[in-house]
Design a protein around this motif. Structure first.
Motif, PDB file in Angstrom:
ATOM      1  N   ARG A  74      52.871  22.612 -46.324  1.00 18.48           N
ATOM      2  CA  ARG A  74      52.729  23.831 -47.135  1.00 18.48           C
ATOM      3  C   ARG A  74      52.251  25.006 -46.286  1.00 18.48           C
ATOM      4  NH1 ARG A  74      49.722  24.045 -53.022  1.00 18.48           N
ATOM      5  NH2 ARG A  74      49.698  26.318 -53.276  1.00 18.48           N
ATOM      6  N   LEU A  75      51.472  24.727 -45.245  1.00 13.98           N
ATOM      7  CA  LEU A  75      50.943  25.784 -44.384  1.00 13.98           C
ATOM      8  C   LEU A  75      51.918  26.190 -43.284  1.00 13.98           C
ATOM      9  CD1 LEU A  75      47.261  24.550 -43.882  1.00 13.98           C
ATOM     10  CD2 LEU A  75      48.115  26.235 -45.534  1.00 13.98           C
ATOM     11  N   SER A  76      53.058  25.535 -43.211  1.00 14.78           N
ATOM     12  CA  SER A  76      53.964  25.766 -42.082  1.00 14.78           C
ATOM     13  C   SER A  76      54.514  27.193 -42.053  1.00 14.78           C
ATOM     14  CB  SER A  76      55.114  24.754 -42.098  1.00 14.78           C
ATOM     15  OG  SER A  76      55.872  24.886 -43.293  1.00 14.78           O
ATOM     16  N   ASP A  77      54.774  27.794 -43.216  1.00 10.94           N
ATOM     17  CA  ASP A  77      55.264  29.169 -43.251  1.00 10.94           C
ATOM     18  C   ASP A  77      54.132  30.179 -43.087  1.00 10.94           C
ATOM     19  OD1 ASP A  77      58.089  28.862 -43.602  1.00 10.94           O
ATOM     20  OD2 ASP A  77      57.696  28.165 -45.639  1.00 10.94           O
ATOM     21  N   TRP A  78      53.061  29.974 -43.804  1.00 11.35           N
ATOM     22  CA  TRP A  78      51.887  30.852 -43.709  1.00 11.35           C
ATOM     23  C   TRP A  78      50.658  30.055 -44.116  1.00 11.35           C
ATOM     24  CZ3 TRP A  78      47.744  32.597 -46.474  1.00 11.35           C
ATOM     25  CH2 TRP A  78      47.052  33.689 -45.924  1.00 11.35           C
ATOM     26  N   PRO A  79      49.573  30.205 -43.376  1.00 10.00           N
ATOM     27  CA  PRO A  79      49.390  31.013 -42.171  1.00 10.00           C
ATOM     28  C   PRO A  79      49.786  30.308 -40.888  1.00 10.00           C
ATOM     29  CG  PRO A  79      47.291  30.065 -42.820  1.00 10.00           C
ATOM     30  CD  PRO A  79      48.290  29.610 -43.850  1.00 10.00           C
ATOM     31  N   ALA A  80      50.536  29.227 -40.990  1.00  6.38           N
ATOM     32  CA  ALA A  80      51.031  28.492 -39.813  1.00  6.38           C
ATOM     33  C   ALA A  80      49.894  28.010 -38.931  1.00  6.38           C
ATOM     34  CB  ALA A  80      52.010  29.347 -39.018  1.00  6.38           C
ATOM     35  N   VAL A  81      48.831  27.528 -39.542  1.00  7.01           N
ATOM     36  CA  VAL A  81      47.750  26.919 -38.770  1.00  7.01           C
ATOM     37  C   VAL A  81      47.890  25.401 -38.901  1.00  7.01           C
ATOM     38  CG1 VAL A  81      46.225  28.881 -39.131  1.00  7.01           C
ATOM     39  CG2 VAL A  81      46.087  26.953 -40.698  1.00  7.01           C
ATOM     40  N   PRO A  82      47.635  24.659 -37.824  1.00  5.98           N
ATOM     41  CA  PRO A  82      47.795  23.215 -37.888  1.00  5.98           C
ATOM     42  C   PRO A  82      46.658  22.530 -38.641  1.00  5.98           C
ATOM     43  CG  PRO A  82      46.966  23.860 -35.737  1.00  5.98           C
ATOM     44  CD  PRO A  82      47.253  25.134 -36.478  1.00  5.98           C
ATOM     45  N   VAL A  83      46.975  21.406 -39.257  1.00  3.69           N
ATOM     46  CA  VAL A  83      45.970  20.517 -39.832  1.00  3.69           C
ATOM     47  C   VAL A  83      45.768  19.376 -38.855  1.00  3.69           C
ATOM     48  CG1 VAL A  83      45.387  18.973 -41.734  1.00  3.69           C
ATOM     49  CG2 VAL A  83      46.603  21.115 -42.198  1.00  3.69           C
ATOM     50  N   LEU A  84      44.518  19.151 -38.438  1.00  6.55           N
ATOM     51  CA  LEU A  84      44.182  18.111 -37.479  1.00  6.55           C
ATOM     52  C   LEU A  84      43.155  17.177 -38.103  1.00  6.55           C
ATOM     53  CD1 LEU A  84      43.695  20.445 -34.368  1.00  6.55           C
ATOM     54  CD2 LEU A  84      45.814  19.393 -35.173  1.00  6.55           C
ATOM     55  N   LEU A  85      43.364  15.884 -37.959  1.00  5.08           N
ATOM     56  CA  LEU A  85      42.437  14.883 -38.508  1.00  5.08           C
ATOM     57  C   LEU A  85      41.530  14.353 -37.404  1.00  5.08           C
ATOM     58  CD1 LEU A  85      44.799  12.852 -40.849  1.00  5.08           C
ATOM     59  CD2 LEU A  85      42.689  13.983 -41.565  1.00  5.08           C
ATOM     60  N   VAL A  86      40.274  14.088 -37.772  1.00  2.67           N
ATOM     61  CA  VAL A  86      39.322  13.456 -36.870  1.00  2.67           C
ATOM     62  C   VAL A  86      38.806  12.190 -37.551  1.00  2.67           C
ATOM     63  CG1 VAL A  86      37.097  13.634 -35.699  1.00  2.67           C
ATOM     64  CG2 VAL A  86      38.646  15.613 -35.758  1.00  2.67           C
ATOM     65  N   ALA A  87      39.039  11.062 -36.908  1.00  2.00           N
ATOM     66  CA  ALA A  87      38.570   9.777 -37.423  1.00  2.00           C
ATOM     67  C   ALA A  87      37.990   8.985 -36.256  1.00  2.00           C
ATOM     68  CB  ALA A  87      39.718   9.011 -38.083  1.00  2.00           C
ATOM     69  N   ALA A  88      36.661   8.886 -36.221  1.00  2.00           N
ATOM     70  CA  ALA A  88      36.005   8.155 -35.139  1.00  2.00           C
ATOM     71  C   ALA A  88      36.142   6.652 -35.314  1.00  2.00           C
ATOM     72  CB  ALA A  88      34.522   8.549 -35.063  1.00  2.00           C
ATOM     73  N   ASP A  89      36.317   6.226 -36.549  1.00  2.00           N
ATOM     74  CA  ASP A  89      36.374   4.797 -36.865  1.00  2.00           C
ATOM     75  C   ASP A  89      37.791   4.257 -36.631  1.00  2.00           C
ATOM     76  OD1 ASP A  89      36.949   2.737 -39.424  1.00  2.00           O
ATOM     77  OD2 ASP A  89      35.107   2.370 -38.281  1.00  2.00           O
ATOM     78  N   GLU A  90      37.887   3.148 -35.925  1.00  2.00           N
ATOM     79  CA  GLU A  90      39.184   2.551 -35.603  1.00  2.00           C
ATOM     80  C   GLU A  90      39.934   2.132 -36.858  1.00  2.00           C
ATOM     81  OE1 GLU A  90      42.346   1.420 -33.316  1.00  2.00           O
ATOM     82  OE2 GLU A  90      40.519   2.458 -32.637  1.00  2.00           O
ATOM     83  N   LEU A  91      39.239   1.606 -37.854  1.00  2.00           N
ATOM     84  CA  LEU A  91      39.882   1.176 -39.095  1.00  2.00           C
ATOM     85  C   LEU A  91      40.514   2.356 -39.805  1.00  2.00           C
ATOM     86  CD1 LEU A  91      40.448  -1.134 -41.053  1.00  2.00           C
ATOM     87  CD2 LEU A  91      38.245  -0.651 -42.159  1.00  2.00           C
ATOM     88  N   ALA A  92      39.818   3.500 -39.815  1.00  2.00           N
ATOM     89  CA  ALA A  92      40.355   4.701 -40.443  1.00  2.00           C
ATOM     90  C   ALA A  92      41.627   5.162 -39.734  1.00  2.00           C
ATOM     91  CB  ALA A  92      39.311   5.816 -40.442  1.00  2.00           C
ATOM     92  N   ARG A  93      41.615   5.147 -38.411  1.00  2.00           N
ATOM     93  CA  ARG A  93      42.797   5.572 -37.662  1.00  2.00           C
ATOM     94  C   ARG A  93      43.984   4.667 -37.941  1.00  2.00           C
ATOM     95  NH1 ARG A  93      38.962   6.338 -33.673  1.00  2.00           N
ATOM     96  NH2 ARG A  93      39.611   4.459 -32.567  1.00  2.00           N
ATOM     97  N   ARG A  94      43.741   3.381 -38.049  1.00  2.00           N
ATOM     98  CA  ARG A  94      44.838   2.457 -38.347  1.00  2.00           C
ATOM     99  C   ARG A  94      45.421   2.721 -39.724  1.00  2.00           C
ATOM    100  NH1 ARG A  94      42.312  -3.318 -36.209  1.00  2.00           N
ATOM    101  NH2 ARG A  94      42.411  -2.830 -33.959  1.00  2.00           N
ATOM    102  N   LEU A  95      44.556   3.030 -40.692  1.00  2.00           N
ATOM    103  CA  LEU A  95      45.035   3.313 -42.038  1.00  2.00           C
ATOM    104  C   LEU A  95      45.928   4.553 -42.031  1.00  2.00           C
ATOM    105  CD1 LEU A  95      45.023   2.551 -44.994  1.00  2.00           C
ATOM    106  CD2 LEU A  95      42.969   3.922 -45.304  1.00  2.00           C
ATOM    107  N   PHE A  96      45.521   5.601 -41.276  1.00  2.00           N
ATOM    108  CA  PHE A  96      46.342   6.803 -41.188  1.00  2.00           C
ATOM    109  C   PHE A  96      47.683   6.495 -40.541  1.00  2.00           C
ATOM    110  CE2 PHE A  96      42.203   9.290 -41.211  1.00  2.00           C
ATOM    111  CZ  PHE A  96      42.375   9.721 -42.520  1.00  2.00           C
TER     112      PHE A  96
END
Length: 261
Positions: A74-96
């Motif tokens: 939805r943000l790709s047209d405006w304001p064209a800012v990226p969404v970045l995820l931070v997950a320190a937990d290995e289990l969380a990263r695997r789920l993503f």
């Protein structure tokens, strides 16, 4: 991401020009729209990125993780800012990874690494002007946009469209709210955007032809001239009405615009 279910907690702050959203508790159907809206409102302030930090997050069903990819698109047209995820937990990263969110939204181990990635994004040019409610307010806005475009995009035909769009968006604020409009222009690569914010929470919509109303072409013209346009709630109240236009090949980034005559 398992354990006792807690109410979804969503807080936000700022880090090195990025909006940082911290999420903890349980992401369920009720919490989905709240998380989505916070991310969208943070993005409306045009940060370098929206960084979402997952802290002890539980998910009622993995499909709800699509909120991150949906907001990113939805943000790709405006304001064209990226969404970045931070997950320190290995289990969380695997789920993503299995969702699969990471195909659309990159996942980092630390906020610092996400900030570094945001700082590598293409440079932008930005210019902003808060306008008073006077008889020549729209003219001031048009003149500002014309001067900025002459500096950023000399001899580019999109400048004329940007001036028209600016006029219609500012007129909308003067006609339908009691706010002082705030005008923001941004150039990123080959996309020029015009955004006008006000303090009314009522979303902007096309009105021409309704109930016998007459007057300017308003958002009909904006929709015709822009590649995309929309109305987005702002974090501190009110809304931002924006339009994005293609302006040809990528434009080199030099000095920012100085609004002083």
């Amino acid at each position: 991401m398992t354990g006792d279910h807690d109410v979804l907690s969503v807080t936000y702050g700022e880090r090195a020009g990025c909006a940082v959203v911290r999420v903890a508790g349980t992401l369920d159907v009720a919490g989905y729209p709240r998380l989505r809206d916070v991310m969208l409102k943070c993005a409306a302030e045009q940060p370098s990125a929206v960084i979402v930090v997952v802290e002890r997050l539980q998910v009622a069903t993995a499909s709800l993780l699509s909120v991150f990819a949906q907001v990113s698109m939805r943000l790709s047209d405006w304001p064209a800012v990226p969404v970045l995820l931070v997950a320190a937990d290995e289990l969380a990263r695997r789920l993503f990874e299995h969702a699969p969110v990471s195909r659309f939204v990159p996942v980092f181990r630390t906020v610092e690494s996400a900030v570094r990635d945001a700082q590598r994004q293409p440079r932008r040019r930005r210019a902003k002007l808060t306008l008073p409610r006077l008889v020549d307010t729209a003219q001031q806005a048009r003149n500002f946009t014309r001067r900025v475009c002459e500096y950023w995009l000399p001899d580019n035909e999109v400048a004329a469209d940007a001036v028209v769009i600016t006029n219609e968006l500012v007129d909308n604020v003067l006609l339908h709210t009691q706010s002082e409009p705030s005008l923001r222009l941004e150039l990123r690569r080959q996309v020029l955007s015009v955004a006008v914010s006000d303090q009314s929470s009522a979303p902007a919509r096309i009105r021409e032809g309704e109930d016998g109303l007459s007057g300017g072409f308003g958002l009909v013209v904006v929709a015709q001239l822009a590649k995309a346009w929309g109305s987005t709630p702002a974090m501190l109240g009110g809304k931002v009405v924006w339009a994005a236009m293609d302006c040809g090949p990528p434009v080199p980034m030099f000095q920012p615009f100085n609004p002083s005559p």
